[in-house]
Design a protein around this motif. Structure first.
Motif, mmCIF file in Angstrom:
data_model
loop_
_atom_site.group_PDB
_atom_site.id
_atom_site.type_symbol
_atom_site.label_atom_id
_atom_site.label_comp_id
_atom_site.label_asym_id
_atom_site.label_seq_id
_atom_site.Cartn_x
_atom_site.Cartn_y
_atom_site.Cartn_z
ATOM 1 N N MET A 125 69.170 36.226 36.945
ATOM 2 C CA MET A 125 70.355 37.063 36.821
ATOM 3 C C MET A 125 71.276 36.541 35.726
ATOM 4 S SD MET A 125 70.086 39.625 38.712
ATOM 5 C CE MET A 125 71.695 40.323 38.812
ATOM 6 N N THR A 126 71.389 35.212 35.682
ATOM 7 C CA THR A 126 72.217 34.618 34.626
ATOM 8 C C THR A 126 71.635 34.948 33.256
ATOM 9 O OG1 THR A 126 72.777 32.813 36.115
ATOM 10 C CG2 THR A 126 73.197 32.444 33.797
ATOM 11 N N GLU A 127 70.303 34.871 33.176
ATOM 12 C CA GLU A 127 69.635 35.190 31.907
ATOM 13 C C GLU A 127 69.819 36.663 31.564
ATOM 14 O OE1 GLU A 127 67.596 34.344 28.497
ATOM 15 O OE2 GLU A 127 68.168 32.879 29.999
ATOM 16 N N VAL A 128 69.665 37.528 32.609
ATOM 17 C CA VAL A 128 69.836 38.974 32.375
ATOM 18 C C VAL A 128 71.267 39.257 31.944
ATOM 19 C CG1 VAL A 128 69.937 41.219 33.574
ATOM 20 C CG2 VAL A 128 67.958 39.725 33.892
ATOM 21 N N GLU A 129 72.232 38.598 32.619
ATOM 22 C CA GLU A 129 73.644 38.818 32.240
ATOM 23 C C GLU A 129 73.898 38.375 30.802
ATOM 24 O OE1 GLU A 129 76.146 36.850 35.075
ATOM 25 O OE2 GLU A 129 75.649 38.251 36.682
ATOM 26 N N SER A 130 73.339 37.239 30.447
ATOM 27 C CA SER A 130 73.601 36.763 29.090
ATOM 28 C C SER A 130 72.922 37.656 28.056
ATOM 29 C CB SER A 130 73.191 35.301 28.972
ATOM 30 O OG SER A 130 71.958 35.108 28.414
ATOM 31 N N VAL A 131 71.719 38.148 28.375
ATOM 32 C CA VAL A 131 71.041 39.065 27.438
ATOM 33 C C VAL A 131 71.810 40.388 27.370
ATOM 34 C CG1 VAL A 131 68.921 40.422 27.104
ATOM 35 C CG2 VAL A 131 68.769 38.007 27.674
ATOM 36 N N ALA A 132 72.260 40.868 28.568
ATOM 37 C CA ALA A 132 73.012 42.133 28.597
ATOM 38 C C ALA A 132 74.342 41.983 27.840
ATOM 39 C CB ALA A 132 73.251 42.548 30.052
ATOM 40 N N GLU A 134 74.953 39.954 25.296
ATOM 41 C CA GLU A 134 74.645 39.952 23.852
ATOM 42 C C GLU A 134 74.316 41.357 23.372
ATOM 43 O OE1 GLU A 134 71.524 37.143 23.033
ATOM 44 O OE2 GLU A 134 72.692 35.453 23.792
ATOM 45 N N ALA A 135 73.536 42.089 24.240
ATOM 46 C CA ALA A 135 73.179 43.460 23.850
ATOM 47 C C ALA A 135 74.432 44.334 23.794
ATOM 48 C CB ALA A 135 72.162 44.032 24.847
ATOM 49 N N ALA A 136 75.342 44.143 24.776
ATOM 50 C CA ALA A 136 76.577 44.939 24.792
ATOM 51 C C ALA A 136 77.413 44.626 23.553
ATOM 52 C CB ALA A 136 77.364 44.642 26.073
ATOM 53 N N GLN A 137 77.498 43.359 23.150
ATOM 54 C CA GLN A 137 78.253 42.993 21.946
ATOM 55 C C GLN A 137 77.657 43.689 20.728
ATOM 56 O OE1 GLN A 137 77.938 38.694 22.016
ATOM 57 N NE2 GLN A 137 80.161 38.490 22.360
ATOM 58 N N ASP A 138 76.340 43.653 20.635
ATOM 59 C CA ASP A 138 75.678 44.278 19.478
ATOM 60 C C ASP A 138 75.873 45.791 19.474
ATOM 61 O OD1 ASP A 138 74.790 41.855 18.561
ATOM 62 O OD2 ASP A 138 72.773 42.030 19.418
ATOM 63 N N ILE A 139 75.771 46.424 20.657
ATOM 64 C CA ILE A 139 75.912 47.880 20.749
ATOM 65 C C ILE A 139 77.348 48.286 20.375
ATOM 66 C CG2 ILE A 139 75.967 49.826 22.394
ATOM 67 C CD1 ILE A 139 73.608 48.472 23.833
ATOM 68 N N ALA A 153 82.473 40.330 26.942
ATOM 69 C CA ALA A 153 81.191 41.016 27.156
ATOM 70 C C ALA A 153 80.575 40.573 28.478
ATOM 71 C CB ALA A 153 80.241 40.735 26.007
ATOM 72 N N LYS A 154 80.659 39.269 28.769
ATOM 73 C CA LYS A 154 80.096 38.769 30.029
ATOM 74 C C LYS A 154 80.848 39.329 31.215
ATOM 75 C CE LYS A 154 77.853 34.469 28.788
ATOM 76 N NZ LYS A 154 77.770 33.040 28.971
ATOM 77 N N SER A 155 82.179 39.369 31.177
ATOM 78 C CA SER A 155 82.963 39.893 32.301
ATOM 79 C C SER A 155 82.680 41.378 32.481
ATOM 80 C CB SER A 155 84.455 39.620 32.102
ATOM 81 O OG SER A 155 84.964 40.395 31.049
ATOM 82 N N ALA A 156 82.513 42.144 31.407
ATOM 83 C CA ALA A 156 82.196 43.571 31.519
ATOM 84 C C ALA A 156 80.808 43.767 32.124
ATOM 85 C CB ALA A 156 82.285 44.221 30.152
ATOM 86 N N VAL A 157 79.868 42.962 31.735
ATOM 87 C CA VAL A 157 78.502 43.051 32.276
ATOM 88 C C VAL A 157 78.505 42.687 33.756
ATOM 89 C CG1 VAL A 157 76.193 42.001 32.192
ATOM 90 C CG2 VAL A 157 77.316 42.727 30.096
#
Length: 164
Positions: A125-132, A134-139, A153-157
């Motif tokens: 989950m931590t990995e998914v949150e961190s990937v999500a 990063e993806a949210a920042q890029d999007i 980005a992490k708090s929004a995810v």
């Protein structure tokens, strides 16, 4: 009739010899042999009666011995059943102890596996949150052209993941 006359002449002689023969048979057979035969028959009867009594005594003794043997066999059978029941109870107790020990080991392994799974899930989950994040920042950067910080980005995810 000449035959009848001849019979009459020898009649007294025939009666004499008939009486002599019957007397001889009476004294020799009747007085001499019959008592011996009767004694032999009596001895045989007494011997047969003795043999029958001995056979009955032997039969009674054999019946008593057989009854004693049956009683011993029944006692031995009961003891064997008791030994078998005790052995079954002991085996059941040993099996129960082994099963309890095996169940304890399995429970320990399951608890350990649950902890490992929880840790792996948290790590994933931590990995998914961190990937999500990063993806949210890029999007957001590509769509809106705004640069978002990693913490935002992490708090929004996290907020989005708790609603799911």
């Amino acid at each position: 009739m000449p035959q009848i006359a001849q019979i009459m002449e020898t009649y007294s002689s025939q009666i004499f010899w008939l009486l002599v023969t019957f007397g001889f048979v009476f004294f020799v057979v009747g007085r001499g042999m019959v008592p011996r035969v009767m004694d032999t028959v009596s001895q045989r009867d007494s011997q047969i009666a003795g043999d029958l009594a001995a056979a009955q005594a032997a039969r009674d003794k054999a019946d008593d011995e057989e009854e004693a043997w049956r009683k011993r066999e029944n006692e031995n059978r009961a003891q064997a059943q008791a030994v078998i029941a005790k052995a079954k109870a002991d085996a059941a107790a040993k099996s129960e102890k082994k099963l309890a020990a095996a169940q304890k080991r399995i429970d320990t392994k399951l608890e350990k596996a649950d902890v490992e799974i929880a840790e792996a899930r948290n790590a994933a989950m931590t990995e998914v949150e961190s990937v999500a994040a990063e993806a949210a920042q890029d999007i957001v950067k590509q769509l809106a052209g705004v640069k978002v910080t990693a913490a935002n980005a992490k708090s929004a995810v996290k907020k989005a993941m708790t609603n799911v």
